[in-house]
Every structure is written in structure tokens, then in C-alpha cells.
Design a protein around this motif. Structure first.
Motif, mmCIF file in Angstrom:
data_model
loop_
_atom_site.group_PDB
_atom_site.id
_atom_site.type_symbol
_atom_site.label_atom_id
_atom_site.label_comp_id
_atom_site.label_asym_id
_atom_site.label_seq_id
_atom_site.Cartn_x
_atom_site.Cartn_y
_atom_site.Cartn_z
ATOM 1 N N ARG A 1 64.334 67.890 56.089
ATOM 2 C CA ARG A 1 63.421 66.809 56.445
ATOM 3 C C ARG A 1 61.956 67.212 56.584
ATOM 4 O O ARG A 1 61.099 66.359 56.630
ATOM 5 C CB ARG A 1 63.877 66.161 57.753
ATOM 6 N N GLY A 2 61.675 68.499 56.741
ATOM 7 C CA GLY A 2 60.306 68.901 56.977
ATOM 8 C C GLY A 2 59.866 68.573 58.402
ATOM 9 O O GLY A 2 60.609 67.999 59.188
ATOM 10 N N TYR A 3 58.639 68.977 58.750
ATOM 11 C CA TYR A 3 58.099 68.653 60.070
ATOM 12 C C TYR A 3 57.538 67.242 60.039
ATOM 13 O O TYR A 3 57.001 66.807 59.029
ATOM 14 C CB TYR A 3 56.977 69.635 60.435
ATOM 15 N N PRO A 4 57.565 66.469 61.131
ATOM 16 C CA PRO A 4 58.128 66.857 62.425
ATOM 17 C C PRO A 4 59.537 66.331 62.658
ATOM 18 O O PRO A 4 60.142 66.611 63.674
ATOM 19 C CB PRO A 4 57.148 66.215 63.411
ATOM 20 N N THR A 5 60.088 65.546 61.695
ATOM 21 C CA THR A 5 61.362 64.853 61.925
ATOM 22 C C THR A 5 62.499 65.802 62.256
ATOM 23 O O THR A 5 63.378 65.481 63.067
ATOM 24 C CB THR A 5 61.731 64.006 60.687
ATOM 25 N N VAL A 6 62.507 66.999 61.671
ATOM 26 C CA VAL A 6 63.616 67.921 61.870
ATOM 27 C C VAL A 6 63.752 68.330 63.339
ATOM 28 O O VAL A 6 64.835 68.730 63.787
ATOM 29 C CB VAL A 6 63.438 69.161 60.970
ATOM 30 N N ARG A 7 62.690 68.173 64.102
ATOM 31 C CA ARG A 7 62.761 68.542 65.517
ATOM 32 C C ARG A 7 63.696 67.633 66.300
ATOM 33 O O ARG A 7 64.075 67.939 67.438
ATOM 34 C CB ARG A 7 61.355 68.503 66.120
ATOM 35 N N LEU A 8 64.082 66.518 65.708
ATOM 36 C CA LEU A 8 65.038 65.627 66.382
ATOM 37 C C LEU A 8 66.417 66.262 66.488
ATOM 38 O O LEU A 8 67.268 65.770 67.233
ATOM 39 C CB LEU A 8 65.117 64.291 65.641
ATOM 40 N N ALA A 9 66.656 67.362 65.778
ATOM 41 C CA ALA A 9 67.910 68.095 65.950
ATOM 42 C C ALA A 9 68.011 68.617 67.387
ATOM 43 O O ALA A 9 69.097 68.670 67.974
ATOM 44 C CB ALA A 9 67.999 69.253 64.954
ATOM 45 N N THR A 10 66.874 69.002 67.948
ATOM 46 C CA THR A 10 66.852 69.432 69.346
ATOM 47 C C THR A 10 67.234 68.276 70.265
ATOM 48 O O THR A 10 67.917 68.462 71.279
ATOM 49 C CB THR A 10 65.458 69.962 69.718
ATOM 50 N N LEU A 11 66.813 67.071 69.911
ATOM 51 C CA LEU A 11 67.184 65.883 70.676
ATOM 52 C C LEU A 11 68.700 65.714 70.682
ATOM 53 O O LEU A 11 69.303 65.424 71.721
ATOM 54 C CB LEU A 11 66.515 64.654 70.074
ATOM 55 N N ALA A 12 69.337 65.913 69.529
ATOM 56 C CA ALA A 12 70.796 65.788 69.435
ATOM 57 C C ALA A 12 71.485 66.817 70.323
ATOM 58 O O ALA A 12 72.467 66.507 71.019
ATOM 59 C CB ALA A 12 71.234 65.960 67.981
ATOM 60 N N ILE B 1 60.623 64.623 71.473
ATOM 61 C CA ILE B 1 59.869 63.380 71.281
ATOM 62 C C ILE B 1 58.373 63.652 71.377
ATOM 63 O O ILE B 1 57.580 63.188 70.557
ATOM 64 C CB ILE B 1 60.303 62.324 72.316
ATOM 65 N N ILE B 2 57.993 64.450 72.393
ATOM 66 C CA ILE B 2 56.580 64.826 72.530
ATOM 67 C C ILE B 2 56.126 65.641 71.329
ATOM 68 O O ILE B 2 55.041 65.440 70.786
ATOM 69 C CB ILE B 2 56.370 65.618 73.832
ATOM 70 N N ALA B 3 56.998 66.561 70.897
ATOM 71 C CA ALA B 3 56.641 67.420 69.773
ATOM 72 C C ALA B 3 56.470 66.626 68.484
ATOM 73 O O ALA B 3 55.677 66.985 67.620
ATOM 74 C CB ALA B 3 57.716 68.493 69.581
ATOM 75 N N VAL B 4 57.210 65.539 68.358
ATOM 76 C CA VAL B 4 57.147 64.742 67.131
ATOM 77 C C VAL B 4 55.978 63.764 67.160
ATOM 78 O O VAL B 4 55.237 63.620 66.180
ATOM 79 C CB VAL B 4 58.476 63.974 66.917
ATOM 80 N N TYR B 5 55.800 63.084 68.287
ATOM 81 C CA TYR B 5 54.868 61.959 68.308
ATOM 82 C C TYR B 5 53.542 62.218 69.028
ATOM 83 O O TYR B 5 52.606 61.432 68.883
ATOM 84 C CB TYR B 5 55.554 60.751 68.947
ATOM 85 N N SER B 6 53.463 63.282 69.827
ATOM 86 C CA SER B 6 52.220 63.533 70.551
ATOM 87 C C SER B 6 51.153 64.089 69.623
ATOM 88 O O SER B 6 51.410 64.950 68.785
ATOM 89 C CB SER B 6 52.470 64.526 71.699
ATOM 90 N N LYS B 7 49.908 63.611 69.797
ATOM 91 C CA LYS B 7 48.808 64.145 69.006
ATOM 92 C C LYS B 7 48.569 65.611 69.336
ATOM 93 O O LYS B 7 48.135 66.393 68.494
ATOM 94 C CB LYS B 7 47.538 63.339 69.268
ATOM 95 N N ALA B 8 48.868 65.981 70.601
ATOM 96 C CA ALA B 8 48.689 67.378 70.994
ATOM 97 C C ALA B 8 49.588 68.303 70.203
ATOM 98 O O ALA B 8 49.284 69.474 69.980
ATOM 99 C CB ALA B 8 48.966 67.549 72.491
#
Length: 555
Positions: A110-121, A513-520
Motif C-alpha cells: 500500500r505504500g505510506y501512510p496507509t500501511v501503518r493501519l496494520a499497527t491499528l489491526a 491514526i495520528i501517524a496517518v492523518y496528522s500533519k506533524a
């Protein structure tokens, strides 16, 4: 421990001999004095009220604590330190396993940042697992969870490595988290309830396994990903599966390792049910049997009898409770494992939760320690959960695009966590600081070094600052996960640990969620700065905890 010759004892066949009658006073054979049991009963009632537990249970657990101290530290507890360590090892293996492989998974799917949702799972699974296993161990017992969690995590971890798409991968990771989530609340609880009070610092030292798990995961991933990993492809393209097998080999290896450790735990280092748990549900004769088995495993003998527990509890029991005690003492019925599970759930209620708020001090302690778990549960994965990604991005900024450099950096900081756990065990028991101050200092220092990391400008600075942060993170987690089980009384210890662990995992959900959607999160330093701020704030809250558990034998 002195006893009358006609007390209720375990005979050679494991049966119970007739009990002696209740006595209003007990003679102290060493001094020839008479102890006023009414005065002792009053003291026990007052202390039980303060601790939020029943006086009868407090009286029994003090007898059990005396017996465990009489047996002393021995073979069984050291075996428990090793097999309990497997659970802490597994917890960090999978937490780091998802963080380390994140760049490789992103390159393939999926590439960044969507793949970080694996951590959510993963965190969804951890929340459910921590809640289920932690609460159920106060109802069913500790042993079932102890023997199940490693196996579940191993099977689904291997399955995650075989996933052919991102959705399947996330589903398997969530199921793996369900098993892994029970390790921290259950394993620490079980280990603590067999420890003599003089050796409770070993619960903090148990965190060394957590640090070792991170090192092992790092080394395995480094070997596979550096050799069979795919370099970051051009924008809009992804790696082929056959060119990116390193992360899969990593998961196969980690899963196989967990299966091996489960087999060692189950077949080579079997455990007994916690005697304090058994006493908390009225199974006194089984609690005494366990104490004698533990003594035998340690090459010791102990004179504990069922009548000792009955004598201690009798002044605090109603007529109906005394009858139930008598029936339990003469019971010989044996149940299958499934029957025990069904019978245990007959007692399912909210009592274990409400007990944690039954006094003002206990309610304040429960609230503050849960807040600390929740705050650190967000701060830790916000930084560590994406450390592999952070190092890759930071190295790119510094002009280092080599995968080998990224995983070398990851391994260096992981190794520094091991001495952190050892120093933490020293600070909590052999220094005057105690648990609260040591925990606060370690947490504050972790935040300070992460602030420094955001200003790093060279590879050496990155490695040095991540290593120091790892040292203090493992130190404060070691103290935190040792302090909380000591804080909660046995009847609700698993539930208390479950609430804390679930709070930690729930807030951890917000990290991806922060890592995916936060501007920071668009820059590598943003989440690190946020994590450091939370560490510093939480350190201040830790100093407000009303109970210092140093020098206090867990109830």
C-alpha cells in the motif's frame, strides 16, 4: 511455623486428615505467651478495609505469604522467571515485528501512510486479548491463559507471514494480537503470586525479557530484510513478492520461535495454579496442595495445613461461609478442565472491577495508574511503533539510503534496552528511591532524550539518542509493569492488570491514526516530539500515586 499435632494435614496420599476444633486463643510455643485473636481480628479487619478486600481473604493470604517466605526463593520460582519471561519476550517480539517490517510491507502493498493501519489491526487484537485474558484469569484462573497465549500468537504470526494481500495480513495480525495481549497482564500476575516478598523486585527484572525480545526481533529482521528486502521503489510502483520475501521469512521465524517457547513452557516447565487465586475463591485445600508441590519442587518442606487457613479466616466468616469452608475442606470431587471453566463462569460479575474502587486510596491509585498506562500506551507506539519507518526517513534525510544502516541503527537501540531493565530492578529495591520515584525519573529521562533526537543532525547522534531513549524506556516499563500488579490485591489483580493493559492498547490505537492523518507525521520528527511531551507529563503524574509498594509483600 508451629502447629498443633492434631491439625488438618495432607497425608502421604494427598488426602485430608480431620481438623482440630477452633480455639479462641493460640499458644505461641516459642515464647509461651497467649495471643489475643480478637485483637488480631480487629487489626486484620481494619487493614482489609483499607486494601479493599475481605478480611477473611487477607487473613488467609498472610498465612500463604508466610509459607511462601518459609519455602524461599528456589527452583520453581526461577523456572517461573524463565517461562514467564517467554510471555514478555513474545509481547515485544510482535510489537517490534510489526514496526520493523513496516517499510518492507509498504514497498510491497500500500505504500505510506496507509500501511501503518496494520499497527491499528494489531492493537485491536491486543485490546481484546488483554481484556479477555486479564479479566478471565480472575474468574477461571491464571493457568489456562498462561498455557494458551503463546500458542495463539505463534500460529497467527506464522499465518500473517503467508498472507497474500494487505487485508489478510491485518486480520492475521489482529488474531496474533489477541493471543499476545494476554501475556503482560497474566504472566506478571502469576509470577508475583509465587514470589516471597523479599524477591518481588524480580517482577521488575522480568522486563529484561521484553528488551531481549526487541533485540532478537531486530537481529532476525536485520538478517532477512537486508538480504531479501526490496529497496524503496519509484513512486507509484511496488515490489514483487518474490523480491521482498525478507519480512515473510522474519514472521515465519518469529512464529516458529514462539511455538518452541510454548512447547517448553507447556511440557518442560509446567506451572501450578496460583495458591492465592485458589484461596480467593475458597479452594483452600487446593491452595495448600500447590504450596506443598512448590516446596517439593524447591527441595523444601513446609508445615502448612488447610486448618491453618481455616483458623486464620474463621473469625471473619459468617455462619454460612463457615459451612462452605467446611464443605470445601472435606471435598474430594475432581472436575475436568471444561467443568472447572463452566463452574468458574458461574461467578462472573462486576465485583472484580468495583473492588478496585472500593476505597478512596485504592480508587485514586487505580485511576492514576490506569492514566499512566494510557498515556504511555500512546507515547510509546507513537515513537517505537514506527521506529523502522522513522529511521528509514531520518537516514534518507542524512543521505544514507542503505537498508543495512537502518536496521543496524534499530538493533543498536534495541540492545541498550537490556541494561535499562537491570538498572530498573536495582533502583526499585536496593536504592532508597522506591518504585514511584524510579519510574518517574526513568520516564522523564526518556522524554528528554527524545526531545534531543528531534534536533539530531548526524548518524552518530541518531544512534546515540535512540539508544539512550531505549535504555530509559525499558527501565520505566520494567518498573511500571512490576508496580501495578503489586498495587492490586489478588482477587482483582488480573482485572486491574487487564484494565491497565486495555487502556494502554486503546490509546495505542491512536498512534497509527495520528501517524496517518496528522500533519506533524509528514516529517519524521513530529510524532517523536509528541511522544517526548507525553513522557515528561506522565512522569509528573507518577509522583502523585498514593501508594509506595517497596518493602510490601503483595496481597
Amino acid at each position: 511455623m508451629s502447629h498443633d499435632n492434631n491439625t488438618n494435614r495432607l497425608d502421604a496420599a494427598g488426602g485430608l486428615q480431620p481438623p482440630s476444633p477452633d480455639l479462641p486463643h493460640k499458644e505461641n510455643e516459642d515464647e509461651g505467651t497467649i495471643v489475643d485473636t480478637e485483637s488480631l481480628s480487629s487489626d486484620t479487619t481494619a487493614r482489609a478495609k483499607q486494601e479493599g478486600i475481605k478480611p477473611a481473604f487477607l487473613a488467609k493470604v498472610e498465612v500463604l505469604n508466610h509459607a511462601i517466605a518459609e519455602i524461599g526463593m528456589g527452583r520453581y520460582q526461577y523456572e517461573l522467571f524463565v517461562s514467564g519471561g517467554f510471555g514478555w519476550f513474545a509481547d515485544n517480539i510482535w510489537l517490534q515485528g510489526i514496526a520493523i517490517i513496516m517499510p518492507a510491507v509498504a514497498n510491497e502493498w500500500r505504500g505510506y501512510p496507509t500501511v501503518r493501519l496494520a499497527t491499528l489491526a494489531l492493537y485491536v487484537g491486543l485490546i481484546i486479548g488483554a481484556t479477555f485474558w486479564g479479566c478471565s484469569c480472575d474468574i477461571i484462573g491464571r493457568r489456562l491463559a498462561w498455557n494458551s497465549t503463546l500458542f495463539i500468537g505463534a500460529v497467527f504470526g506464522i499465518a500473517a507471514g503467508a498472507a497474500n494481500n494487505f487485508v489478510t495480513f491485518c486480520a492475521m495480525i489482529a488474531c496474533c494480537g489477541f493471543g499476545v495481549g494476554g501475556n503482560m497482564p497474566v504472566d506478571g500476575t502469576m509470577f508475583l503470586e509465587f514470589l516471597p516478598g523479599s524477591h518481588q523486585y524480580l517482577l521488575t527484572l522480568l522486563s529484561v525479557w521484553w528488551a531481549v525480545g526487541q533485540v532478537v526481533a531486530s537481529l532476525i529482521a536485520w538478517g532477512f530484510l537486508a538480504r531479501w528486502g526490496c529497496e524503496t521503489p519509484a513512486a507509484g510502483t511496488f515490489c514483487k513478492k518474490e523480491d521482498n520475501m525478507g519480512w515473510r521469512y522474519t514472521y515465519y521465524t518469529l512464529g516458529a520461535m514462539m511455538l518452541f517457547l510454548w512447547a517448553v513452557r507447556f511440557f518442560v516447565l509446567p506451572v501450578y495454579e496460583s495458591p492465592k487465586f485458589l484461596a480467593s475463591i475458597g479452594k483452600d485445600h487446593e491452595a495448600v496442595e500447590v504450596i506443598h508441590k512448590m516446596a517439593k519442587r524447591n527441595g523444601k518442606t513446609v508445615e502448612l495445613t488447610v486448618d491453618d487457613l481455616y483458623r486464620a479466616a474463621a473469625p471473619h466468616l459468617t455462619a454460612d461461609e463457615k459451612l462452605a469452608q467446611e464443605n470445601d475442606r472435606s471435598a474430594t470431587t475432581k472436575f475436568s478442565t471444561w467443568e472447572l471453566v463452566k463452574n468458574s463462569f458461574d461467578n462472573l460479575s462486576a465485583d472484580h472491577v468495583t473492588a478496585l474502587f472500593s476505597t478512596k486510596r485504592l480508587a485514586w491509585s487505580t485511576t492514576l495508574i490506569t492514566f499512566c498506562y494510557a498515556a504511555l500506551g500512546l507515547a510509546y507506539p507513537l515513537y517505537n511503533g514506527f521506529l523502522g519507518t522513522y529511521l528509514a526517513q531520518k537516514n534518507a534525510e542524512l543521505g544514507n539510503m542503505n537498508l543495512n544502516d537502518t536496521y543496524a541503527s534499530y538493533t543498536y537501540q534495541a540492545a541498550c534496552g537490556i541494561p535499562g531493565s537491570i538498572v530498573a530492578a536495582f533502583m526499585v529495591d536496593w536504592s532508597r528511591s522506591g518504585r514511584k520515584v524510579a519510574m518517574a525519573v526513568f520516564t522523564l529521562c526518556a522524554g528528554i532524550f527524545l526531545f534531543g533526537l528531534t534536533a539530531s543532525r548526524t548518524q552518530v547522534q541518531v544512534n546515540a539518542l535512540t539508544s539512550m531513549a531505549a535504555f530509559f524506556e525499558n527501565a520505566f516499563y520494567g518498573v511500571l509493569y512490576g508496580y501495578a500488579p503489586e498495587l492490586f490485591p489478588t482477587p482483582s489483580r488480573g482485572t486491574g492488570d487487564a484494565i491497565c493493559s486495555a487502556a494502554s492498547r486503546i490509546t495505542g490505537l491512536f498512534a497509527p491514526i495520528i501517524a496517518v492523518y496528522s500533519k506533524a507525521a509528514l516529517t519524521p520528527n513530529g510524532p517523536v516530539y509528541a511522544s517526548a511531551s507525553i513522557f515528561v507529563a506522565t512522569a509528573c503524574v507518577m509522583l502523585l500515586l498514593p501508594v509506595e509498594t517497596r518493602g510490601r509483600t503483595a496481597l
